[in-house]
Design a protein around this motif. Structure first.
Motif, PDB file in Angstrom:
ATOM      1  N   ALA A 107       0.815  -1.215   0.000  1.00  0.00           N
ATOM      2  CA  ALA A 107       0.000   0.000   0.000  1.00  0.00           C
ATOM      3  C   ALA A 107       0.853   1.272   0.000  1.00  0.00           C
ATOM      4  O   ALA A 107       0.571   2.216  -0.741  1.00  0.00           O
ATOM      5  CB  ALA A 107      -0.939  -0.001   1.200  1.00  0.00           C
ATOM      6  N   ALA A 108       1.911   1.314   0.815  1.00  0.00           N
ATOM      7  CA  ALA A 108       2.704   2.530   0.935  1.00  0.00           C
ATOM      8  C   ALA A 108       3.536   2.805  -0.312  1.00  0.00           C
ATOM      9  O   ALA A 108       4.038   3.916  -0.506  1.00  0.00           O
ATOM     10  CB  ALA A 108       3.601   2.451   2.153  1.00  0.00           C
ATOM     11  N   LEU A 109       3.701   1.817  -1.162  1.00  0.00           N
ATOM     12  CA  LEU A 109       4.509   1.989  -2.375  1.00  0.00           C
ATOM     13  C   LEU A 109       3.706   2.527  -3.560  1.00  0.00           C
ATOM     14  O   LEU A 109       4.282   2.990  -4.556  1.00  0.00           O
ATOM     15  CB  LEU A 109       5.175   0.667  -2.786  1.00  0.00           C
ATOM     16  CG  LEU A 109       6.433   0.242  -2.028  1.00  0.00           C
ATOM     17  CD1 LEU A 109       6.110  -0.161  -0.602  1.00  0.00           C
ATOM     18  CD2 LEU A 109       7.141  -0.904  -2.738  1.00  0.00           C
ATOM     19  N   ILE A 110       2.401   2.480  -3.449  1.00  0.00           N
ATOM     20  CA  ILE A 110       1.533   2.904  -4.546  1.00  0.00           C
ATOM     21  C   ILE A 110       1.354   4.423  -4.511  1.00  0.00           C
ATOM     22  O   ILE A 110       0.970   4.974  -3.476  1.00  0.00           O
ATOM     23  CB  ILE A 110       0.163   2.206  -4.482  1.00  0.00           C
ATOM     24  CG1 ILE A 110       0.346   0.690  -4.452  1.00  0.00           C
ATOM     25  CG2 ILE A 110      -0.697   2.621  -5.662  1.00  0.00           C
ATOM     26  CD1 ILE A 110       1.096   0.107  -5.639  1.00  0.00           C
ATOM     27  N   PRO A 111       1.606   5.141  -5.593  1.00  0.00           N
ATOM     28  CA  PRO A 111       1.494   6.613  -5.586  1.00  0.00           C
ATOM     29  C   PRO A 111       0.042   7.069  -5.478  1.00  0.00           C
ATOM     30  O   PRO A 111      -0.877   6.316  -5.753  1.00  0.00           O
ATOM     31  CB  PRO A 111       2.116   7.007  -6.937  1.00  0.00           C
ATOM     32  CG  PRO A 111       1.940   5.797  -7.801  1.00  0.00           C
ATOM     33  CD  PRO A 111       2.064   4.621  -6.891  1.00  0.00           C
TER      34      PRO A 111
END
Length: 323
Positions: A319-323
């Motif tokens: 989740a945290a890697l998705i812009p």
């Protein structure tokens, strides 16, 4: 429920009439314990202490208290001197074997478990004392700190308190561990319960989850949310290097009861970068100032919260890697 604390070492001084004096001392102790039970059992209602509570006790009196988890206990002042206070702490309701005694020097503390676990629920401090009473302070220790009973976050020192009974010349020397809770850690724990603190700790969990993200899961997630395949700077190889994988913190006490707390993101390529700076008052639990920095630079609380909610809704380790 039962109390737990570091065990004291009791030593009786020898004398020509050792057996008689030992019996006499035992009788005195029994009388004191019975009296304490009577006073502790007679209290009506318990005061909720919140995170900390300071109160005065006169010799032979008790105060019933309750933690925010509903655990109830009573504090009884057996007697005091200008240098120490001698207390009984008991669970409520009182059952045999669930009362502990302790002697604490003025200005010193002891960690005690109200629930009977190996980790302390409260820190008991003797603020001041004299021959007729004592001013006591009780701080509720957040469970997450996992402070062992009778032990200190920053170390334990042992001091000896000497006292004498009212019967004969029998004396008792009690070895008491004097302990200090790391108040900086307590301040951070309290700040983490504020709205800003909760947000940054939520982000810490989000970033920590990225350590379980795989290239295939990232690609699947990127396509399902962005409706295109990742390329260029959006590939897993590139994004995973710059996206934080954890948040750390540092704290310093800048004046009495005022703490500067800095949270930093850590990534493979960029290393440690400040993300949030705050000044916090403890134990009044007031956020004096705060500002977002680094990956959150220039953003308001509402903007950071909105971005977190959007990423968190993705619902997986990437989740945290998705812009």
């Amino acid at each position: 429920m039962g109390f737990r604390k570091h065990h004291h070492t009791m030593m009786h001084h020898p004398g020509r009439k050792g057996n008689g004096r030992t019996l006499l001392a035992a009788i005195v102790v029994i009388i004191v314990v019975v009296a304490a039970y009577a006073v502790l059992s007679s209290g009506s209602g318990s005061r909720q202490i919140g995170q900390n509570y300071t109160f005065a006790l006169q010799k032979g009196s008790a105060q019933n208290l309750m933690l925010n988890n509903g655990e109830q206990f009573a504090v009884y002042l057996n007697y005091s001197t200008p240098s120490a206070a001698y207390l009984y702490l008991s669970s409520i309701p009182i059952f045999q074997g669930q009362t502990v005694s302790m002697g604490i020097q003025k200005g010193q503390t002891e960690n005690v478990s109200v629930s009977g676990s190996q980790y302390a629920d409260i820190e008991v401090r003797v603020v001041s004392s004299n021959a007729t009473g004592a001013l006591l302070s009780i701080v509720q220790i957040p469970a997450g700190l996992r402070i062992s009973t009778g032990n200190s976050v920053s170390g334990t020192t042992v001091s000896t308190i000497a006292s004498s009974t009212t019967a004969g010349s029998t004396s008792v020397s009690t070895s008491v561990p004097t302990t200090t809770v790391n108040t900086s850690a307590l301040a951070v724990a309290a700040f983490n319960k504020s709205s800003v603190g909760t947000l940054i700790t939520d982000y810490a969990s989000l970033y920590k989850n990225t350590q379980s993200c795989t290239p295939s899961l990232y690609n699947q997630t990127f396509i399902s949310t962005q409706h295109t395949a990742p390329s260029g700077q959006n590939t897993y190889a590139n994004v995973s290097k710059v996206t934080p994988y954890e948040i750390t913190y540092s704290v310093s006490e800048v004046s009495a009861g005022t703490y500067n707390i800095t949270y930093s993101t850590v990534s493979k390529l960029l290393g440690s970068k400040a993300a949030l700076s705050a000044q916090f008052a403890y134990p009044s639990n007031v956020t004096i100032t705060y500002s977002f920095e680094g990956v959150f630079s220039g953003q308001t609380y509402s903007q950071v919260l909105s971005y977190y909610s959007s990423q968190d809704s993705i619902g997986n380790a990437c989740a945290a890697l998705i812009p």
